[in-house]
Design a protein around this motif. Structure first.
Motif, PDB file in Angstrom:
ATOM      1  N   ASP A  66      23.369 -15.012   4.929  1.00 53.55           N
ATOM      2  CA  ASP A  66      24.112 -14.732   6.196  1.00 53.55           C
ATOM      3  C   ASP A  66      25.292 -13.620   6.247  1.00 53.55           C
ATOM      4  O   ASP A  66      25.977 -13.504   7.047  1.00 53.55           O
ATOM      5  N   GLN A  67      25.216 -12.865   5.170  1.00 57.03           N
ATOM      6  CA  GLN A  67      26.318 -11.619   5.133  1.00 57.03           C
ATOM      7  C   GLN A  67      25.510 -10.228   5.552  1.00 57.03           C
ATOM      8  O   GLN A  67      24.286 -10.046   5.102  1.00 57.03           O
ATOM      9  N   LYS A  68      26.387  -9.684   6.139  1.00 52.47           N
ATOM     10  CA  LYS A  68      25.990  -8.638   6.748  1.00 52.47           C
ATOM     11  C   LYS A  68      26.541  -7.394   6.114  1.00 52.47           C
ATOM     12  O   LYS A  68      27.399  -7.227   6.052  1.00 52.47           O
ATOM     13  N   GLY A  69      25.710  -6.146   5.906  1.00 48.53           N
ATOM     14  CA  GLY A  69      26.396  -5.004   5.327  1.00 48.53           C
ATOM     15  C   GLY A  69      27.270  -4.395   6.059  1.00 48.53           C
ATOM     16  O   GLY A  69      27.966  -3.948   6.767  1.00 48.53           O
ATOM     17  N   ALA A  86       0.814  -1.421   0.044  1.00 46.33           N
ATOM     18  CA  ALA A  86      -0.072   0.019  -0.168  1.00 46.33           C
ATOM     19  C   ALA A  86       0.811   1.264  -0.075  1.00 46.33           C
ATOM     20  O   ALA A  86       0.221   2.324  -0.587  1.00 46.33           O
ATOM     21  N   GLU A  87       1.881   1.205   0.692  1.00 46.92           N
ATOM     22  CA  GLU A  87       2.942   2.557   0.701  1.00 46.92           C
ATOM     23  C   GLU A  87       4.002   2.306  -0.284  1.00 46.92           C
ATOM     24  O   GLU A  87       4.860   3.224  -0.072  1.00 46.92           O
ATOM     25  N   GLU A  88       3.947   1.643  -1.333  1.00 49.12           N
ATOM     26  CA  GLU A  88       4.887   1.409  -2.373  1.00 49.12           C
ATOM     27  C   GLU A  88       6.173   1.186  -1.851  1.00 49.12           C
ATOM     28  O   GLU A  88       7.382   1.636  -2.232  1.00 49.12           O
ATOM     29  N   GLY A  89       6.336   0.435  -0.704  1.00 53.23           N
ATOM     30  CA  GLY A  89       7.451   0.226  -0.030  1.00 53.23           C
ATOM     31  C   GLY A  89       8.317  -1.019  -0.086  1.00 53.23           C
ATOM     32  O   GLY A  89       7.944  -1.697  -1.145  1.00 53.23           O
ATOM     33  N   HIS A  90       8.753  -1.786   0.814  1.00 48.33           N
ATOM     34  CA  HIS A  90       9.338  -3.152   0.720  1.00 48.33           C
ATOM     35  C   HIS A  90       9.482  -3.512   2.151  1.00 48.33           C
ATOM     36  O   HIS A  90       9.164  -2.952   3.076  1.00 48.33           O
ATOM     37  N   ILE A  91       9.896  -4.954   2.319  1.00 48.17           N
ATOM     38  CA  ILE A  91      10.093  -5.627   3.328  1.00 48.17           C
ATOM     39  C   ILE A  91      11.432  -5.799   3.814  1.00 48.17           C
ATOM     40  O   ILE A  91      12.152  -6.087   2.805  1.00 48.17           O
ATOM     41  N   VAL A  92      12.262  -5.404   4.798  1.00 47.49           N
ATOM     42  CA  VAL A  92      13.504  -5.532   4.862  1.00 47.49           C
ATOM     43  C   VAL A  92      13.986  -6.946   5.511  1.00 47.49           C
ATOM     44  O   VAL A  92      13.214  -7.324   6.304  1.00 47.49           O
ATOM     45  N   CYS A  93      14.949  -7.514   4.924  1.00 43.43           N
ATOM     46  CA  CYS A  93      15.300  -9.048   5.169  1.00 43.43           C
ATOM     47  C   CYS A  93      15.787  -9.020   6.865  1.00 43.43           C
ATOM     48  O   CYS A  93      16.175  -8.096   7.216  1.00 43.43           O
ATOM     49  N   HIS A  94      15.094  -9.938   7.434  1.00 45.69           N
ATOM     50  CA  HIS A  94      15.385  -9.943   8.589  1.00 45.69           C
ATOM     51  C   HIS A  94      16.696 -10.386   9.240  1.00 45.69           C
ATOM     52  O   HIS A  94      17.054  -9.773  10.238  1.00 45.69           O
ATOM     53  N   LYS A  95      17.572 -10.809   8.308  1.00 50.92           N
ATOM     54  CA  LYS A  95      19.057 -11.096   8.682  1.00 50.92           C
ATOM     55  C   LYS A  95      19.817  -9.762   8.553  1.00 50.92           C
ATOM     56  O   LYS A  95      20.780  -9.772   8.815  1.00 50.92           O
ATOM     57  N   THR A  96      19.169  -8.711   7.941  1.00 53.34           N
ATOM     58  CA  THR A  96      19.982  -7.448   7.805  1.00 53.34           C
ATOM     59  C   THR A  96      19.632  -6.518   8.678  1.00 53.34           C
ATOM     60  O   THR A  96      20.287  -5.144   8.413  1.00 53.34           O
ATOM     61  N   LEU A  97      18.515  -6.632   9.392  1.00 54.96           N
ATOM     62  CA  LEU A  97      18.161  -5.781  10.466  1.00 54.96           C
ATOM     63  C   LEU A  97      19.283  -5.387  11.343  1.00 54.96           C
ATOM     64  O   LEU A  97      20.153  -5.906  11.614  1.00 54.96           O
ATOM     65  N   ILE A 146      16.747  -5.669   1.038  1.00 57.61           N
ATOM     66  CA  ILE A 146      15.100  -5.749   0.627  1.00 57.61           C
ATOM     67  C   ILE A 146      15.066  -7.504   0.748  1.00 57.61           C
ATOM     68  O   ILE A 146      16.036  -8.034   0.244  1.00 57.61           O
ATOM     69  N   CYS A 147      13.892  -7.878   1.445  1.00 56.55           N
ATOM     70  CA  CYS A 147      13.745  -9.226   1.487  1.00 56.55           C
ATOM     71  C   CYS A 147      13.738  -9.687   0.247  1.00 56.55           C
ATOM     72  O   CYS A 147      12.930  -9.555  -0.762  1.00 56.55           O
ATOM     73  N   SER A 148      14.461 -11.172  -0.017  1.00 56.71           N
ATOM     74  CA  SER A 148      14.404 -11.548  -1.398  1.00 56.71           C
ATOM     75  C   SER A 148      12.983 -12.176  -1.821  1.00 56.71           C
ATOM     76  O   SER A 148      12.692 -12.101  -3.021  1.00 56.71           O
ATOM     77  N   GLY A 149      12.210 -12.617  -0.659  1.00 54.62           N
ATOM     78  CA  GLY A 149      11.037 -13.339  -0.952  1.00 54.62           C
ATOM     79  C   GLY A 149       9.971 -12.078  -1.382  1.00 54.62           C
ATOM     80  O   GLY A 149       9.356 -12.332  -2.039  1.00 54.62           O
TER      81      GLY A 149
END
Length: 61
Positions: A58-61, A7-18, A25-28
Motif C-alpha cells: 500500500d506504500q507508494k514511491g 523474453a525481453e529480460e524485463g520484469h512486471i511492474v507492481c500494479h499498486k505502484t503504477l 517490480i512485482c513481488s510475485g
C-alpha cells in the motif's frame, strides 16, 4: 505479460505502484523462479550492482 517480460529480460511492474514516482517490480514476479533468472534488473541486484528496496503493497514511491 509474463512471457513478454521473460523474453525481453524485463520484469512486471507492481500494479499498486503504477503511476507513482518509483514504480516497483512485482513481488510475485521477483519470486518466480523464471523471473529471477530472466530479469536483467533482478540479476543485477543479485550481483550487487543494483539495490533492492522492499516496499509495502500500500506504500507508494
Amino acid at each position: 505479460m509474463l512471457k513478454k517480460a521473460l523474453a525481453e529480460e524485463g520484469h512486471i511492474v507492481c500494479h499498486k505502484t503504477l503511476d507513482t514516482v518509483a514504480p516497483a517490480i512485482c513481488s510475485g514476479f521477483a519470486t518466480h523462479p523464471h523471473g529471477i533468472a530472466a530479469s536483467l534488473a533482478l540479476r543485477l541486484a543479485q550481483a550487487g550492482v543494483l539495490r533492492i528496496v522492499p516496499i509495502q503493497p500500500d506504500q507508494k514511491g
